[in-house]
Scaffold this motif. Structure first.
Motif, PDB file in Angstrom:
ATOM      1  N   GLU A 125       0.813  -1.224   0.000  1.00 36.78           N
ATOM      2  CA  GLU A 125       0.000   0.000   0.000  1.00 36.78           C
ATOM      3  C   GLU A 125       0.843   1.269   0.000  1.00 36.78           C
ATOM      4  O   GLU A 125       0.313   2.368  -0.147  1.00 36.78           O
ATOM      5  N   LYS A 126       2.155   1.133   0.171  1.00 39.97           N
ATOM      6  CA  LYS A 126       3.025   2.299   0.071  1.00 39.97           C
ATOM      7  C   LYS A 126       3.169   2.763  -1.376  1.00 39.97           C
ATOM      8  O   LYS A 126       3.532   3.915  -1.631  1.00 39.97           O
ATOM      9  N   LEU A 127       2.891   1.855  -2.321  1.00 44.38           N
ATOM     10  CA  LEU A 127       3.127   2.149  -3.733  1.00 44.38           C
ATOM     11  C   LEU A 127       1.858   2.110  -4.579  1.00 44.38           C
ATOM     12  O   LEU A 127       1.809   2.698  -5.655  1.00 44.38           O
ATOM     13  N   ILE A 128       0.845   1.393  -4.109  1.00 47.08           N
ATOM     14  CA  ILE A 128      -0.436   1.316  -4.805  1.00 47.08           C
ATOM     15  C   ILE A 128      -1.530   1.731  -3.826  1.00 47.08           C
ATOM     16  O   ILE A 128      -1.564   1.245  -2.683  1.00 47.08           O
ATOM     17  N   LYS A 129      -2.408   2.588  -4.252  1.00 47.04           N
ATOM     18  CA  LYS A 129      -3.484   3.072  -3.382  1.00 47.04           C
ATOM     19  C   LYS A 129      -4.347   1.899  -2.920  1.00 47.04           C
ATOM     20  O   LYS A 129      -4.794   1.089  -3.735  1.00 47.04           O
ATOM     21  N   PRO A 130      -4.577   1.784  -1.606  1.00 52.71           N
ATOM     22  CA  PRO A 130      -5.395   0.675  -1.109  1.00 52.71           C
ATOM     23  C   PRO A 130      -6.813   0.721  -1.671  1.00 52.71           C
ATOM     24  O   PRO A 130      -7.303   1.773  -2.088  1.00 52.71           O
ATOM     25  N   LEU A 131      -7.471  -0.441  -1.670  1.00 53.16           N
ATOM     26  CA  LEU A 131      -8.862  -0.483  -2.090  1.00 53.16           C
ATOM     27  C   LEU A 131      -9.720   0.358  -1.147  1.00 53.16           C
ATOM     28  O   LEU A 131      -9.351   0.614   0.008  1.00 53.16           O
ATOM     29  N   ALA A 132     -10.865   0.780  -1.626  1.00 56.20           N
ATOM     30  CA  ALA A 132     -11.683   1.759  -0.913  1.00 56.20           C
ATOM     31  C   ALA A 132     -12.032   1.332   0.503  1.00 56.20           C
ATOM     32  O   ALA A 132     -12.086   2.154   1.417  1.00 56.20           O
ATOM     33  N   ALA A 133     -12.285   0.046   0.724  1.00 53.37           N
ATOM     34  CA  ALA A 133     -12.717  -0.432   2.033  1.00 53.37           C
ATOM     35  C   ALA A 133     -11.551  -0.753   2.964  1.00 53.37           C
ATOM     36  O   ALA A 133     -11.764  -1.186   4.102  1.00 53.37           O
TER      37      ALA A 133
END
Length: 376
Positions: A132-140
């Motif tokens: 998640e440091k490099l890809i935006k986490p999923l909305a939930a």
């Protein structure tokens, strides 16, 4: 009585003149001149650059202490959401016999296979997030706030993976053991984990490297990935893993390493992070430093295209060590007749970061190496 005496001796504190800052033996400077790195690239020692590369790569692969395994990935899609021009997906994949991990995958809207970028995250002493440091986490995902803090601190507020997906790349990131869904394994626990791995005849650094190799194999078999155009990109500890991975396999066609490159000699100074345990155990292979210096390992990636970026004000990476590494690697790429494939940039005013200016350099460089047309 004898056993009790031994225990008492081991329990006694070390004398102050035996250790420097509780990290280095006071005789460490006497050992440095004895370190010659017999597998280092020197034209007078190796008449053939390919022979040198074969020997060096074999030494690196042996140092991983991890055998090749034939394991079905058994990939399962867990969640997905649509973003602007691409989808974000959470997958579960069996990387090794022991490790089933979760991956974040960004897949562009495309009718044909596209170039792929494997992203490798940093250490950063931040363990609740990894991929998640490099890809935006999923909305939930409850880790969204942590991820936002991290990208604001190190990446000028940008998710590097999402920026690449918007440019048409298939992007994949996974957690290294100890981070996010595979953690948290913090500080002292990392040292204990590393010690336990040594007693099992393995190493934490070797496990991380082998899992990175398996991630490459996973990407290669994806129908939406153009395996002839596969790149790796990492920041900090991820940069170390990026050039290490490029050295280990020719399946990587281009590599980008931001904010991790030096020489052992310059890192072997009191106070340096690599001497403190923790992240060091993900980057130190038992016995390898008796054969190859860090720039030699990175240079095993030659003659493929590689981009190294560092900041002169990076307190973790002494500038003199960066410059020496750049110079040494340039000789290896020249010996391959591929000097134009190596790009090294030392930003004079930046520290340990991967900011917007550096990101634009990387995006332009990747597009050139992987022949990706610009998007409106």
């Amino acid at each position: 009585m004898r056993c009790g005496l031994l225990l008492l001796l081991f329990a006694l504190p070390l004398q102050a003149d035996n250790l420097i800052d509780q990290q280095l033996p006071d005789f460490y400077q006497q050992l440095i001149p004895q370190t010659t790195y017999p597998l280092s690239w020197q034209p007078e020692q190796f008449s053939d650059i390919q022979h040198w590369r074969t020997q060096g790569r074999a030494a690196l692969r042996e140092a991983l202490l991890w055998p090749d395994e034939s394991v079905d990935f058994a990939a399962k899609l867990l969640k997905a959401e649509e973003r602007n021009g691409y989808s974000a997906q959470l997958w579960s994949v069996q990387l090794t016999k022991q490790s089933r991990v979760q991956l974040l995958v960004l897949q562009p809207e495309a009718a044909r296979p596209v170039p792929a970028v494997l992203l490798l995250h940093d250490h950063g002493a931040r363990f609740d997030i990894g991929k998640e440091k490099l890809i935006k986490p999923l909305a939930a995902d409850s880790r969204g706030a942590s991820a936002e803090q991290w990208v604001n601190k190190h990446f000028s507020g940008n998710y590097v993976g999402d920026a690449l997906a918007k440019q048409g790349y298939l992007v994949i990131a996974a957690d290294t053991l100890g981070w996010s869904d595979r953690g948290p394994v913090e500080f002292d626990a990392q040292q204990a984990l590393a010690g336990n791995m040594f007693m099992l005849g393995r190493s934490l650094a070797g496990m991380a490297a082998y899992e990175d190799l398996r991630l490459v194999q996973f990407i290669k078999q994806l129908p939406q990935a153009d395996s002839s155009r596969l790149a790796v990109l990492g920041f900090s500890m991820g940069a170390f893993r990026a050039w290490q991975l490029a050295a280990l396999t020719d399946d990587i066609k281009a590599g980008v390493a931001v904010a991790w490159l030096n020489s052992y000699r310059y890192l072997l100074t009191p106070g340096n992070n690599i001497l403190k345990g923790q992240s060091a155990f993900y980057m130190l292979h038992p016995g390898l430093a008796a054969k190859l210096d860090l720039p030699d390992i990175a240079a095993l990636a030659a003659p493929k295209a590689m981009l190294f970026i560092n900041g002169a004000k990076d307190k973790l990476m002494p500038q003199a060590g960066v410059e020496q590494a750049y110079q040494h690697m340039a000789k290896v790429w020249q010996a391959h007749g591929a000097a134009d494939k190596l790009t090294t940039t030392l930003y004079p005013h930046y520290g340990h970061e991967f900011n917007a200016e550096q990101q634009q350099q990387v995006f332009s460089w990747l597009a050139t190496q992987l022949a990706v047309p610009p998007r409106d």
